[in-house]
Design a protein around this motif. Sequence first.
Motif, mmCIF file in Angstrom:
data_model
loop_
_atom_site.group_PDB
_atom_site.id
_atom_site.type_symbol
_atom_site.label_atom_id
_atom_site.label_comp_id
_atom_site.label_asym_id
_atom_site.label_seq_id
_atom_site.Cartn_x
_atom_site.Cartn_y
_atom_site.Cartn_z
ATOM 1 N N TRP A 178 27.991 -43.754 -8.511
ATOM 2 C CA TRP A 178 27.685 -42.425 -7.981
ATOM 3 C C TRP A 178 26.209 -42.434 -7.620
ATOM 4 O O TRP A 178 25.370 -42.892 -8.419
ATOM 5 C CB TRP A 178 27.977 -41.371 -9.062
ATOM 6 C CG TRP A 178 27.602 -39.955 -8.681
ATOM 7 C CD1 TRP A 178 28.398 -39.039 -8.050
ATOM 8 C CD2 TRP A 178 26.355 -39.283 -8.929
ATOM 9 N NE1 TRP A 178 27.733 -37.847 -7.884
ATOM 10 C CE2 TRP A 178 26.457 -37.967 -8.413
ATOM 11 C CE3 TRP A 178 25.154 -39.660 -9.521
ATOM 12 C CZ2 TRP A 178 25.431 -37.035 -8.481
ATOM 13 C CZ3 TRP A 178 24.115 -38.725 -9.585
ATOM 14 C CH2 TRP A 178 24.254 -37.435 -9.074
ATOM 15 N N ALA A 179 25.893 -41.947 -6.423
ATOM 16 C CA ALA A 179 24.482 -41.873 -6.012
ATOM 17 C C ALA A 179 24.253 -40.542 -5.298
ATOM 18 O O ALA A 179 23.639 -40.474 -4.236
ATOM 19 C CB ALA A 179 24.141 -43.046 -5.096
ATOM 20 N N GLY A 180 24.791 -39.491 -5.865
ATOM 21 C CA GLY A 180 24.741 -38.176 -5.221
ATOM 22 C C GLY A 180 23.567 -37.338 -5.687
ATOM 23 O O GLY A 180 22.558 -37.858 -6.176
ATOM 24 N N ALA A 181 23.716 -36.023 -5.541
ATOM 25 C CA ALA A 181 22.629 -35.110 -5.904
ATOM 26 C C ALA A 181 23.179 -33.936 -6.706
ATOM 27 O O ALA A 181 24.312 -33.494 -6.489
ATOM 28 C CB ALA A 181 21.952 -34.606 -4.638
ATOM 29 N N LEU A 182 22.356 -33.452 -7.620
ATOM 30 C CA LEU A 182 22.735 -32.295 -8.436
ATOM 31 C C LEU A 182 22.013 -31.067 -7.895
ATOM 32 O O LEU A 182 20.823 -31.136 -7.591
ATOM 33 C CB LEU A 182 22.307 -32.502 -9.888
ATOM 34 C CG LEU A 182 22.775 -33.776 -10.592
ATOM 35 C CD1 LEU A 182 22.112 -33.896 -11.966
ATOM 36 C CD2 LEU A 182 24.288 -33.775 -10.734
ATOM 37 N N ASN A 183 22.746 -29.969 -7.771
ATOM 38 C CA ASN A 183 22.106 -28.714 -7.359
ATOM 39 C C ASN A 183 22.500 -27.647 -8.373
ATOM 40 O O ASN A 183 23.459 -26.898 -8.171
ATOM 41 C CB ASN A 183 22.561 -28.343 -5.937
ATOM 42 C CG ASN A 183 21.784 -27.169 -5.390
ATOM 43 O OD1 ASN A 183 21.049 -26.498 -6.118
ATOM 44 N ND2 ASN A 183 21.939 -26.903 -4.107
ATOM 45 N N SER A 184 21.764 -27.619 -9.471
ATOM 46 C CA SER A 184 22.172 -26.752 -10.586
ATOM 47 C C SER A 184 21.835 -25.290 -10.343
ATOM 48 O O SER A 184 22.397 -24.409 -10.981
ATOM 49 C CB SER A 184 21.512 -27.224 -11.881
ATOM 50 O OG SER A 184 20.113 -27.155 -11.728
#
Length: 395
Positions: free
Chosen positions: A12-18
């Motif tokens: 996984w090489a995604g992004a977190l947008n909390s």
Amino acid sequence: MQTLQLTNDVYWAGALNSTLRAFDIVFQTKFGSTYNSYLIQADKPTIIDGVHAKFKQEHLDKLQSLINLKDICYVVVNHTEMDHTGSLALLLKQATNAQVLSTKTAALFLKNILHSGFNGKVVEDGECVSLGNKQLQFIHAPFWHWPDTMFTYLQEDAILFSCDGFATHFCDERLFDDRVDDFSEDFRYYFEHIMGPFRKKILEALDKIKQLDIQMIAPSHGPILRTNPQKYIKAYKDWSTPKPSQSKKLILIFYVSIYGNTKKMAEAIAKGASTVSTEAKLVDAANACPEYMRCEIESADGLLFGSSTMNGDAIKPIWDMINILFSLNIKGKKCATFGTYGWSGEATKLMEDRLRGLKLNVVQPPLKIIFSPTEEILKKCSIYGYDFAKSLTSF
Ligand SMILES: Cc1cc2nc3c(=O)[nH]c(=O)nc-3n(C[C@H](O)[C@H](O)[C@H](O)COP(=O)(O)O)c2cc1C
Ligand SMILES: [Fe+2]
Ligand SMILES: [Fe+2]
């Protein structure tokens, strides 16, 4: 958080947008979301989907920590919505040897999104592409939730990259379904709001993947599903399968009324619409939460909307109710409008136009009554309700 290993060769090489609190403006994301992008370290290294433009540099940095970008052979675009393609232009600039794999529709959409030529290859439904030591198979899944969408199945690892399918807007950096907090409610919310209008299409694509050995579902948002993935597939199937029709047809009558005139109409219509084979249910839109009405609206056979006219328009609570229809499976549902008015009476026509725009089937012209209805007028309302009920049944 950097990257996360799913299997020996998949990351996984995604992004977190909390901090995200609304997705595509209208869908709530109480716990934020993630944009999941994956790297398959095969003989021919491949990227599956990208991230929102806001995170494009972060995405590139993560990929670079795993691979020389020049070594990437393929970038699979399962779906072109910009939450997954916002990073694509930057990636393709660096990954100069990469070819974009997508459906024909996605390729067309990409042309109008990127506005520049790119090295692309259209993959057909069921087609396989070899990555040397691994095989990818593509399964077209139109209208999950755009016409361009497909799934990508990595045979050797038994992973289904399902893009927006089986996704959840739920940000928890532990990412695996067995590690994150309970997201079942959010998984259901996502299905209802984003996939709900396309239930027929959901079933069609589920049928195509039923023979696959799926050990893990890697969607484009939220938790990666590796604990009994069939559980999630079954949930989609159950939620998409039409319910057996009730013994009585259900008619929902929504109304909004300032001084009770339109309410009187609604009650009379309900009386007429309640027959041996139909049940009519009145809902005061000003006291009902549209979100809680979603299931009932979908299971109803007919919908009536009533509003008096205020300043040349229908009144807000009825618009709020009508406005949730776009994310429901209601195309072709029978409907009609009614209301009282004082001098210009625009409300009924405006509602009718909107319902037509949403592709509902308007079966009767609006019933418009001036100011307060008389007993005689109420009889007319009752007949109006009866006629509407009759349009739903064959008696
Ligand atoms: C604030 C207000 C604005 C109104 N504006 C209009 C209007 O633009 N056109 C019209 O035909 N009637 C207008 N009316 C009249 C109402 O539509 C009419 O009184 C109606 O019968 C009220 O029904 P209800 O008790 O179901 O709300 C208005 C009434 C109010 C209170
Ligand atoms: Fe999407
Ligand atoms: Fe998405």
